[in-house]
Design an enzyme around this catalytic site. Structure first.
Site, PDB file in Angstrom:
ATOM      1  N   ARG A  20       3.737   6.329 -28.927  1.00  0.00           N
ATOM      2  CA  ARG A  20       3.937   5.905 -27.355  1.00  0.00           C
ATOM      3  C   ARG A  20       3.653   4.387 -27.201  1.00  0.00           C
ATOM      4  NH1 ARG A  20       0.109   9.816 -24.571  1.00  0.00           N
ATOM      5  NH2 ARG A  20      -1.057   9.456 -26.268  1.00  0.00           N
ATOM      6  N   ASN A  38       3.865  12.130 -24.857  1.00  0.00           N
ATOM      7  CA  ASN A  38       3.984  13.341 -25.881  1.00  0.00           C
ATOM      8  C   ASN A  38       4.273  14.626 -25.343  1.00  0.00           C
ATOM      9  OD1 ASN A  38       3.115  11.852 -28.140  1.00  0.00           O
ATOM     10  ND2 ASN A  38       1.050  12.081 -27.833  1.00  0.00           N
TER      11      ASN A  38
END
Length: 93
Positions: A20, A38
């Site tokens: 990320r 996620n």
């Protein structure tokens, strides 16, 4: 220059490896807007909006990801444009 929005779902060893953070940095470098998060199923979901060439560059880069990632697939769909304000990391869905 054409503006596009895509949704990507990245599978493999993509959580717990900084994916990320890496995706946000790449998107910001490419002047894209959107978000990354996620998912509970172990994948990473990403929505990116911007110049078609930049979106394509990010989509291709997702096949590599950060150093520790091991990407096995990147699914891609067109997405409806949203009113984004930069590129953000979102909580797990």
């Amino acid at each position: 220059m054409a503006r596009v929005t895509v949704r990507l779902v990245i599978r493999g060893r993509v959580q717990g490896v900084g994916f990320r953070w890496w995706a946000r940095e790449e998107a910001e470098r490419l002047a894209l807007e959107g978000w990354v998060r996620n998912r509970a199923d172990g994948t990473v979901e990403l929505v990116a909006s911007g110049a078609a060439e930049a979106v394509e560059e990010l989509a291709q880069a997702c096949w590599r990801g950060p150093f520790a990632a091991r990407v096995t697939s990147v699914q891609r769909w067109s997405a409806a444009p949203e009113p984004f304000a930069g590129f953000e990391q979102r909580p797990t869905d």
